[in-house]
Design an enzyme around this catalytic site. Structure first.
Site, PDB file in Angstrom:
ATOM      1  N   CYS A   1       0.830  -1.206   0.000  1.00  0.00           N
ATOM      2  CA  CYS A   1       0.000   0.000   0.000  1.00  0.00           C
ATOM      3  C   CYS A   1       0.862   1.253   0.000  1.00  0.00           C
ATOM      4  CB  CYS A   1      -0.918  -0.032   1.233  1.00  0.00           C
ATOM      5  SG  CYS A   1      -1.882   1.462   1.468  1.00  0.00           S
TER       6      CYS A   1
ATOM      7  N   CYS B   1      -0.334   4.069   2.237  1.00  0.00           N
ATOM      8  CA  CYS B   1      -0.035   3.859   3.663  1.00  0.00           C
ATOM      9  C   CYS B   1       1.438   4.099   3.961  1.00  0.00           C
ATOM     10  CB  CYS B   1      -0.350   2.425   4.089  1.00  0.00           C
ATOM     11  SG  CYS B   1      -1.947   1.821   3.560  1.00  0.00           S
ATOM     12  N   ASP B   2       2.315   3.600   3.114  1.00  0.00           N
ATOM     13  CA  ASP B   2       3.731   3.481   3.488  1.00  0.00           C
ATOM     14  C   ASP B   2       4.689   4.345   2.685  1.00  0.00           C
ATOM     15  OD1 ASP B   2       2.950   1.628   5.370  1.00  0.00           O
ATOM     16  OD2 ASP B   2       3.246  -0.079   4.038  1.00  0.00           O
TER      17      ASP B   2
HETATM   18  P1  FAD Z   1      -9.803  -6.404   7.427  1.00  0.00           P
HETATM   19  O1  FAD Z   1      -9.007  -5.494   8.289  1.00  0.00           O
HETATM   20  O2  FAD Z   1      -9.079  -7.171   6.378  1.00  0.00           O
HETATM   21  O3  FAD Z   1     -10.554  -7.423   8.385  1.00  0.00           O
HETATM   22  C1  FAD Z   1     -11.226  -8.535   7.881  1.00  0.00           C
HETATM   23  C2  FAD Z   1     -11.750  -9.354   9.037  1.00  0.00           C
HETATM   24  O4  FAD Z   1     -12.589 -10.406   8.547  1.00  0.00           O
HETATM   25  C3  FAD Z   1     -10.683 -10.051   9.879  1.00  0.00           C
HETATM   26  O5  FAD Z   1     -11.007  -9.914  11.226  1.00  0.00           O
HETATM   27  C4  FAD Z   1     -10.804 -11.526   9.483  1.00  0.00           C
HETATM   28  O6  FAD Z   1     -10.415 -12.402  10.520  1.00  0.00           O
HETATM   29  C5  FAD Z   1     -12.291 -11.606   9.233  1.00  0.00           C
HETATM   30  N1  FAD Z   1     -12.726 -12.740   8.407  1.00  0.00           N
HETATM   31  C6  FAD Z   1     -12.430 -13.047   7.118  1.00  0.00           C
HETATM   32  N2  FAD Z   1     -13.068 -14.172   6.737  1.00  0.00           N
HETATM   33  C7  FAD Z   1     -13.801 -14.566   7.819  1.00  0.00           C
HETATM   34  C8  FAD Z   1     -14.687 -15.650   8.072  1.00  0.00           C
HETATM   35  N3  FAD Z   1     -14.965 -16.588   7.143  1.00  0.00           N
HETATM   36  N4  FAD Z   1     -15.266 -15.748   9.303  1.00  0.00           N
HETATM   37  C9  FAD Z   1     -15.003 -14.834  10.274  1.00  0.00           C
HETATM   38  N5  FAD Z   1     -14.191 -13.774  10.078  1.00  0.00           N
HETATM   39  C10 FAD Z   1     -13.595 -13.659   8.876  1.00  0.00           C
HETATM   40  N6  FAD Z   1      -4.593   1.250   5.986  1.00  0.00           N
HETATM   41  C11 FAD Z   1      -4.381   2.468   6.519  1.00  0.00           C
HETATM   42  O7  FAD Z   1      -5.313   3.277   6.575  1.00  0.00           O
HETATM   43  N7  FAD Z   1      -3.154   2.820   7.008  1.00  0.00           N
HETATM   44  C12 FAD Z   1      -2.087   1.972   6.998  1.00  0.00           C
HETATM   45  O8  FAD Z   1      -0.984   2.335   7.421  1.00  0.00           O
HETATM   46  C13 FAD Z   1      -2.286   0.674   6.456  1.00  0.00           C
HETATM   47  N8  FAD Z   1      -1.273  -0.229   6.419  1.00  0.00           N
HETATM   48  C14 FAD Z   1      -1.503  -1.472   5.936  1.00  0.00           C
HETATM   49  C15 FAD Z   1      -0.481  -2.407   5.972  1.00  0.00           C
HETATM   50  C16 FAD Z   1      -0.693  -3.692   5.501  1.00  0.00           C
HETATM   51  C17 FAD Z   1       0.429  -4.690   5.545  1.00  0.00           C
HETATM   52  C18 FAD Z   1      -1.961  -4.054   4.966  1.00  0.00           C
HETATM   53  C19 FAD Z   1      -2.204  -5.449   4.434  1.00  0.00           C
HETATM   54  C20 FAD Z   1      -2.979  -3.125   4.924  1.00  0.00           C
HETATM   55  C21 FAD Z   1      -2.770  -1.827   5.405  1.00  0.00           C
HETATM   56  N9  FAD Z   1      -3.775  -0.876   5.390  1.00  0.00           N
HETATM   57  C22 FAD Z   1      -3.570   0.349   5.946  1.00  0.00           C
HETATM   58  C23 FAD Z   1      -5.104  -1.179   4.835  1.00  0.00           C
HETATM   59  C24 FAD Z   1      -6.070  -1.540   5.968  1.00  0.00           C
HETATM   60  O9  FAD Z   1      -5.463  -2.502   6.786  1.00  0.00           O
HETATM   61  C25 FAD Z   1      -7.371  -2.056   5.398  1.00  0.00           C
HETATM   62  O10 FAD Z   1      -7.914  -1.110   4.508  1.00  0.00           O
HETATM   63  C26 FAD Z   1      -8.388  -2.339   6.517  1.00  0.00           C
HETATM   64  O11 FAD Z   1      -7.848  -3.226   7.471  1.00  0.00           O
HETATM   65  C27 FAD Z   1      -9.671  -2.913   5.965  1.00  0.00           C
HETATM   66  O12 FAD Z   1     -10.527  -3.166   7.036  1.00  0.00           O
HETATM   67  P2  FAD Z   1     -11.686  -4.255   6.969  1.00  0.00           P
HETATM   68  O13 FAD Z   1     -12.305  -4.251   8.323  1.00  0.00           O
HETATM   69  O14 FAD Z   1     -12.544  -4.009   5.803  1.00  0.00           O
HETATM   70  O15 FAD Z   1     -10.963  -5.652   6.666  1.00  0.00           O
END
Ligand code: FAD
Length: 319
Positions: A146, A149-150
């Protein structure tokens, strides 16, 4: 199976799911959050930020905060208002009739584990990785998925970006604001990206291309120091000294268990209206599982808030 019918079950505990939980709990919906299991490749209790180090762009933390610390705070805030968070992975759902039915564990079990009047899907999307040794360990220490982000951490660094589509070029162009040089590594001799993005990339003097090349190895102890490139036509290899590697070869939404139950686009992302409503009444989606554009913690949290409000209003209208 418990005979209770939950008012609201939230699947996923990233910024989207836990923000939905905070709002739903404060609206007296007694939400149950199924947060996934730590061992799986698709789920990660606490979501994608659990795999990163410093988060500098989440508002409210002027000095930055470590990803796992931020997510622990989200969880504590949700639990403070009575959210029940369980480390369970949803293996099957039936959204064809209400109450909705959800299974954890054996998907072939006759009876579902849970039933709910409304469901929020916030299972996120995962970046496609190169699957090379050392790659995961160096995420947050040179390897990133990303640029938004970084990118800021890579001022005056030499960086490689892997990919040839619009997002790879977008990342590369953004990174030229900070980096000394950006090498785009692409397995073919032409890009998939749109003409306009290609023209911008070709015109940028910080960007160069490693055509017909793949990253074969990632080197670095504690932090990235170089990548080994292999020419796919000649098989020749060479080391490219870089301290940043941005992997931009796509994302996969975690939607397998919802296939056939709720409308998705061609990429498997859940389709929502301008808010969080899916095509199934009473089922809402938020965060990266329905977002192909922004993919940020703050936008995921914002859409989690929308999902909780949409669910609360929808539930209210049913009674
Ligand atoms: P996620 O955070 O991906 O959460 C998904 C959830 O669903 C998890 O809890 C998982 O366990 C659960 N899940 C999936 N399948 C199932 C299932 N079958 N049953 C039960 N639970 C399930 N964004 C920023 O704003 N700033 C940053 O600095 C930043 N750094 C990042 C660094 C990395 C390495 C990555 C990968 C991403 C980064 N991001 C950053 C992006 C950010 O992390 C995502 O945009 C954000 O986490 C998305 O949130 P979400 O809740 O939609 O999904």
């Amino acid at each position: 199976m418990s005979d209770d019918i939950h008012k609201l079950i939230i699947v996923g505990s990233g910024p989207a799911g836990l923000t939905a939980a905070i709002y739903a709990a404060r609206a007296s919906l007694d939400p149950l959050v199924l947060e996934g299991e730590p061992s799986s490749t698709t789920d990660q209790p606490g979501g994608a930020l659990m795999t990163t180090t410093e988060v500098e762009n989440y508002p409210g933390f002027p000095d930055g905060i470590m990803g796992p610390d931020l997510m622990l705070r989200f969880k504590e805030q949700a639990q403070r208002f009575g959210t029940d968070v369980r480390m369970e992975k949803v293996s099957r759902v039936d959204l064809s009739a209400r109450p909705f039915r959800l299974w954890v564990g054996d998907p072939d079990a006759a009876e579902p584990t849970y039933r709910a009047e409304a469901v929020v899907i916030s299972t996120g999307a995962r970046p496609v990785m190169l699957e090379l040794p050392g790659e995961q360990e160096l995420v947050g220490h040179g390897v990133s998925t990303c640029a938004t982000c970084d990118g800021f951490f890579f001022r005056d660094h030499d960086i490689a970006v892997v990919g040839g589509g619009d997002s790879a070029l977008e990342e590369a162009l953004f990174l030229t604001k900070f980096a000394r040089s950006v090498t785009i590594v692409h397995r073919r001799d032409e890009l998939r990206a749109s003409k306009i993005m290609q023209e911008r990339a070709f015109a940028n003097e910080k960007i160069s291309f490693a055509w017909n090349s793949v990253v074969d190895a990632i080197e670095g102890k504690g932090s990235l120091s170089s990548v080994r490139l292999r020419d796919v036509q000649t098989d020749e290899t060479r080391d490219l000294p870089v301290t940043g590697l941005f992997v931009a070869i796509g994302h996969r939404p975690n939607t397998d268990v919802f296939k056939g139950q709720v409308a998705m686009d061609d990429g498997g992302y859940i389709v929502t209206d301008a808010g969080s409503r899916t095509d199934v009444e009473g089922v809402f989606a938020c965060g990266d599982v329905q977002d192909t554009v922004y993919r940020q913690a703050i936008t995921a949290a914002g859409s989690g808030c929308m999902a909780a409000i949409d669910a609360e209003r929808w539930l209210e209208a049913q009674h």
